[in-house]
Scaffold this active site. Structure first.
Site, PDB file in Angstrom:
ATOM      1  N   LYS A  94      75.986  42.155  46.111  1.00 34.18           N
ATOM      2  CA  LYS A  94      75.051  42.842  45.752  1.00 34.18           C
ATOM      3  C   LYS A  94      75.173  44.646  46.132  1.00 34.18           C
ATOM      4  O   LYS A  94      74.333  44.744  45.409  1.00 34.18           O
ATOM      5  CB  LYS A  94      74.605  42.246  47.363  1.00 34.18           C
ATOM      6  CG  LYS A  94      74.593  42.413  48.674  1.00 34.18           C
ATOM      7  CD  LYS A  94      75.045  41.080  49.754  1.00 34.18           C
ATOM      8  CE  LYS A  94      75.945  41.382  50.554  1.00 34.18           C
ATOM      9  NZ  LYS A  94      76.382  40.102  51.148  1.00 34.18           N
ATOM     10  N   VAL A 121      71.586  37.551  46.539  1.00 39.70           N
ATOM     11  CA  VAL A 121      70.857  38.001  48.216  1.00 39.70           C
ATOM     12  C   VAL A 121      70.165  35.937  48.191  1.00 39.70           C
ATOM     13  O   VAL A 121      70.070  35.096  47.212  1.00 39.70           O
ATOM     14  CB  VAL A 121      69.238  38.402  47.034  1.00 39.70           C
ATOM     15  CG1 VAL A 121      68.456  38.229  47.880  1.00 39.70           C
ATOM     16  CG2 VAL A 121      69.701  39.745  46.401  1.00 39.70           C
ATOM     17  N   ILE A 125      69.972  30.070  47.895  1.00 40.25           N
ATOM     18  CA  ILE A 125      68.419  30.179  47.791  1.00 40.25           C
ATOM     19  C   ILE A 125      67.993  30.475  46.379  1.00 40.25           C
ATOM     20  O   ILE A 125      68.199  31.596  46.643  1.00 40.25           O
ATOM     21  CB  ILE A 125      67.639  31.064  48.584  1.00 40.25           C
ATOM     22  CG1 ILE A 125      68.250  30.357  50.590  1.00 40.25           C
ATOM     23  CG2 ILE A 125      65.722  30.885  48.460  1.00 40.25           C
ATOM     24  CD1 ILE A 125      67.260  30.920  51.480  1.00 40.25           C
ATOM     25  N   GLY A 175      82.950  32.202  62.531  1.00 40.11           N
ATOM     26  CA  GLY A 175      83.102  32.597  61.563  1.00 40.11           C
ATOM     27  C   GLY A 175      81.773  33.453  60.922  1.00 40.11           C
ATOM     28  O   GLY A 175      82.074  33.286  59.675  1.00 40.11           O
ATOM     29  N   LYS A 193      69.879  43.921  49.894  1.00 35.33           N
ATOM     30  CA  LYS A 193      68.818  42.759  49.522  1.00 35.33           C
ATOM     31  C   LYS A 193      67.770  42.946  49.331  1.00 35.33           C
ATOM     32  O   LYS A 193      67.422  42.434  47.730  1.00 35.33           O
ATOM     33  CB  LYS A 193      69.502  41.292  50.299  1.00 35.33           C
ATOM     34  CG  LYS A 193      71.140  40.737  50.467  1.00 35.33           C
ATOM     35  CD  LYS A 193      70.955  39.988  51.641  1.00 35.33           C
ATOM     36  CE  LYS A 193      72.673  39.156  51.346  1.00 35.33           C
ATOM     37  NZ  LYS A 193      72.847  38.302  52.685  1.00 35.33           N
ATOM     38  N   GLY A 288      77.820  31.616  52.804  1.00 36.77           N
ATOM     39  CA  GLY A 288      78.620  30.199  53.006  1.00 36.77           C
ATOM     40  C   GLY A 288      78.870  29.619  51.750  1.00 36.77           C
ATOM     41  O   GLY A 288      78.961  30.412  51.014  1.00 36.77           O
TER      42      GLY A 288
HETATM   43  N1  LIG Z   1      80.726  34.898  52.182  1.00 31.13           N
HETATM   44  C1  LIG Z   1      79.760  34.959  52.122  1.00 31.13           C
HETATM   45  O1  LIG Z   1      78.870  33.669  52.498  1.00 31.13           O
HETATM   46  C2  LIG Z   1      79.340  35.471  50.945  1.00 31.13           C
HETATM   47  C3  LIG Z   1      77.507  34.506  50.805  1.00 31.13           C
HETATM   48  C4  LIG Z   1      76.773  35.627  50.045  1.00 31.13           C
HETATM   49  C5  LIG Z   1      77.168  36.948  48.920  1.00 31.13           C
HETATM   50  N2  LIG Z   1      79.118  37.273  48.950  1.00 31.13           N
HETATM   51  C6  LIG Z   1      79.486  38.817  48.336  1.00 31.13           C
HETATM   52  O2  LIG Z   1      80.089  37.891  47.382  1.00 31.13           O
HETATM   53  C7  LIG Z   1      81.631  38.330  46.895  1.00 31.13           C
HETATM   54  C8  LIG Z   1      82.839  37.661  48.255  1.00 31.13           C
HETATM   55  O3  LIG Z   1      82.431  37.314  49.040  1.00 31.13           O
HETATM   56  P1  LIG Z   1      83.944  36.290  49.547  1.00 31.13           P
HETATM   57  O4  LIG Z   1      82.879  36.161  51.494  1.00 31.13           O
HETATM   58  O5  LIG Z   1      84.043  35.379  49.000  1.00 31.13           O
HETATM   59  O6  LIG Z   1      85.001  37.395  49.669  1.00 31.13           O
HETATM   60  P2  LIG Z   1      86.115  37.170  50.235  1.00 31.13           P
HETATM   61  O7  LIG Z   1      86.569  35.758  50.640  1.00 31.13           O
HETATM   62  O8  LIG Z   1      86.789  38.267  50.997  1.00 31.13           O
HETATM   63  O9  LIG Z   1      87.155  36.846  48.633  1.00 31.13           O
HETATM   64  C9  LIG Z   1      87.297  38.086  47.644  1.00 31.13           C
HETATM   65  C10 LIG Z   1      88.522  37.636  46.479  1.00 31.13           C
HETATM   66  O10 LIG Z   1      88.414  38.471  46.226  1.00 31.13           O
HETATM   67  C11 LIG Z   1      89.853  39.476  46.436  1.00 31.13           C
HETATM   68  N3  LIG Z   1      90.408  40.719  45.784  1.00 31.13           N
HETATM   69  C12 LIG Z   1      89.803  41.449  46.197  1.00 31.13           C
HETATM   70  N4  LIG Z   1      90.340  42.587  45.697  1.00 31.13           N
HETATM   71  C13 LIG Z   1      90.350  42.311  44.428  1.00 31.13           C
HETATM   72  C14 LIG Z   1      91.415  43.181  43.536  1.00 31.13           C
HETATM   73  N5  LIG Z   1      91.196  44.021  43.531  1.00 31.13           N
HETATM   74  N6  LIG Z   1      91.745  41.857  42.482  1.00 31.13           N
HETATM   75  C15 LIG Z   1      91.521  40.023  42.579  1.00 31.13           C
HETATM   76  N7  LIG Z   1      91.052  40.107  43.110  1.00 31.13           N
HETATM   77  C16 LIG Z   1      91.027  41.380  44.973  1.00 31.13           C
HETATM   78  C17 LIG Z   1      90.398  39.129  47.574  1.00 31.13           C
HETATM   79  O11 LIG Z   1      91.379  39.240  48.627  1.00 31.13           O
HETATM   80  P3  LIG Z   1      91.968  39.477  49.239  1.00 31.13           P
HETATM   81  O12 LIG Z   1      91.482  38.275  50.207  1.00 31.13           O
HETATM   82  O13 LIG Z   1      94.018  39.110  48.983  1.00 31.13           O
HETATM   83  O14 LIG Z   1      91.736  40.959  49.468  1.00 31.13           O
HETATM   84  C18 LIG Z   1      89.542  37.922  47.803  1.00 31.13           C
HETATM   85  O15 LIG Z   1      90.610  36.295  47.630  1.00 31.13           O
HETATM   86  C19 LIG Z   1      80.896  39.915  48.517  1.00 31.13           C
HETATM   87  O16 LIG Z   1      80.591  40.668  46.981  1.00 31.13           O
HETATM   88  C20 LIG Z   1      80.253  39.613  49.442  1.00 31.13           C
HETATM   89  O17 LIG Z   1      79.329  39.876  49.337  1.00 31.13           O
HETATM   90  C21 LIG Z   1      79.995  36.080  49.935  1.00 31.13           C
END
Ligand SMILES: NC(=O)c1ccc[n+]([C@@H]2O[C@H](COP(=O)([O-])OP(=O)(O)OC[C@H]3O[C@@H](n4cnc5c(N)ncnc54)[C@H](OP(=O)(O)O)[C@@H]3O)[C@@H](O)[C@H]2O)c1
Length: 338
Positions: A94, A121, A125, A175, A193, A288
């Site tokens: 986002k 967002v 959903i 978590g 959002k 999630g």
């Molecule tokens: N988690 C949720 O429920 C959720 C829901 C909606 C939207 N989102 C969005 O989805 C996105 C990802 O969220 P997430 O929860 O999956 O985060 P995450 O678990 O931290 O995953 C991000 C991944 O990208 C890697 N990464 C970071 N910088 C990088 C780079 N320069 N080159 C290559 N890989 C890189 C990270 O590695 P490292 O761990 O080594 O840094 C990690 O493996 C975010 O924009 C978040 O706002 C998440």
């Protein structure tokens, strides 16, 4: 077979691979072809994972890229590069959509590919796609959304008797909340959002920085009790009002008659009001691994079905709004009423 790549193999990126693996048959049924994860890019050294984006964008087999890294850089540079190579990008980010969505949308159009961001967002959903496809002919007068599961979880637990600090601690232990929960509890995540939602329905670009934003850190146990005594619940809402062109984020008193009243725990609820359709309520898991990854995969399928063409994303040529209003608070009251 349609080859894809996943950038960022964290929570959501690994969820995308899992959805594709577990629901292969359903994907084949809806797409008429299989999806195959040809590359995973991550910063970490994991066997089979690449670290160089050029390997991916220079492989003509790759048709769609999932950007699930988060943050502005290098997500912006990689997305830009992929779109310039005519590769569609599906994002859950986002922050990037808010900051660069209009520009990335234009690059996608120029290169006959797509930039879609359903997962950015409301997690799982399908609210953006519905707004794009089913509400295009509506005049949307208002959107009111519970858009942050962490805040909703905390407020639900405060209603059950916990104070803010204990409710936050529990959310972190389970978590749901980040170790640094500021973006959630101060309302910034909700602001991003609601700014995206407002942009899609208003035909103007609302930016997160313009949104008046009040989080839940000042909500007390007494406030919750007072609300309950009036038959209301306190919910952190992102609200867009077309008439006043206002967008704001704040804790609101939500009456029991509103469908948003019953949205509890980590769930999200988004109420969209159109001039013909009236109120439509979206409800589900706003975050999630698998719900969010499912939304990314829905975009991948749309891109895979439309290879060589651009899918309208709703951000086409949006001009920024000069300023954004916030609705006034009733005199002497701590909260607005929905
Ligand atoms: N988690 C949720 O429920 C959720 C829901 C909606 C939207 N989102 C969005 O989805 C996105 C990802 O969220 P997430 O929860 O999956 O985060 P995450 O678990 O931290 O995953 C991000 C991944 O990208 C890697 N990464 C970071 N910088 C990088 C780079 N320069 N080159 C290559 N890989 C890189 C990270 O590695 P490292 O761990 O080594 O840094 C990690 O493996 C975010 O924009 C978040 O706002 C998440």
């Amino acid at each position: 077979m349609i080859n894809i790549a996943i950038l960022g193999f964290g929570n959501i990126g690994s969820g995308v691979a899992e959805v594709i693996e577990k629901n292969q048959a359903e994907i084949k049924n809806v797409l008429g072809d299989n999806l195959h994860v040809k590359y995973i890019l991550d910063i970490r050294d994991i066997p089979g994972v690449v670290n160089d984006i050029n390997i991916i964008v220079n492989d003509p087999d790759v048709k769609v890229i999932c950007e699930t890294m988060g943050g502005k850089e290098p997500a912006y540079t990689y997305t830009h590069l992929a779109l310039e190579h005519g590769i569609s990008v599906c994002s859950s980010n986002k922050e990037l959509v808010d900051a660069y969505g209009v520009e990335l949308s234009a690059i996608a159009r120029e290169h006959n590919c797509s930039y879609l961001f359903e997962a950015s967002v409301g997690g799982g959903i399908p609210v953006l796609r519905t707004i794009r496809e089913a509400f295009g002919h509506e005049k949307v007068s208002r959107i009111a959304g519970i858009l942050n599961g962490t805040c909703n979880y905390i407020l639900t637990n405060m209603k059950a008797g916990k104070d803010f600090a204990d409710a936050l601690k529990e959310a972190q232990e389970k978590g749901f909340a980040e170790r640094n929960p500021a973006a959630d509890v101060e309302g910034h995540d909700t602001a991003r959002k609601i700014a995206i939602l407002a942009s899609l329905v208003s035909g103007k670009k609302f930016s997160y920085e313009q949104v008046s934003c009040e989080g839940i850190t000042n909500v007390t146990q007494q406030d919750i009790k007072d609300a309950e005594a009036q038959g209301m619940s306190i919910k952190l809402l992102g609200v867009y009002e077309a008439e006043t062109q206002s967008v704001n984020v704040a804790p609101y008193l939500v009456p029991a008659s509103s469908p948003l009243y019953g949205v509890n725990d980590v769930f999200n609820g988004i109420m969209v009001t159109g001039n013909m359709v009236d109120n439509v309520m979206f409800y589900g898991r706003g975050a999630g691994k698998l719900p969010t990854a499912s939304a990314v995969v829905s975009d991948v399928i749309e891109c895979a079905k439309t290879l060589g063409r651009n899918v309208k994303d709703g951000l086409e040529d949006l001009e920024p709004v000069a300023s954004v209003n916030a609705p006034a608070k009733p005199d002497g009251q701590k909260f607005r009423v929905l």
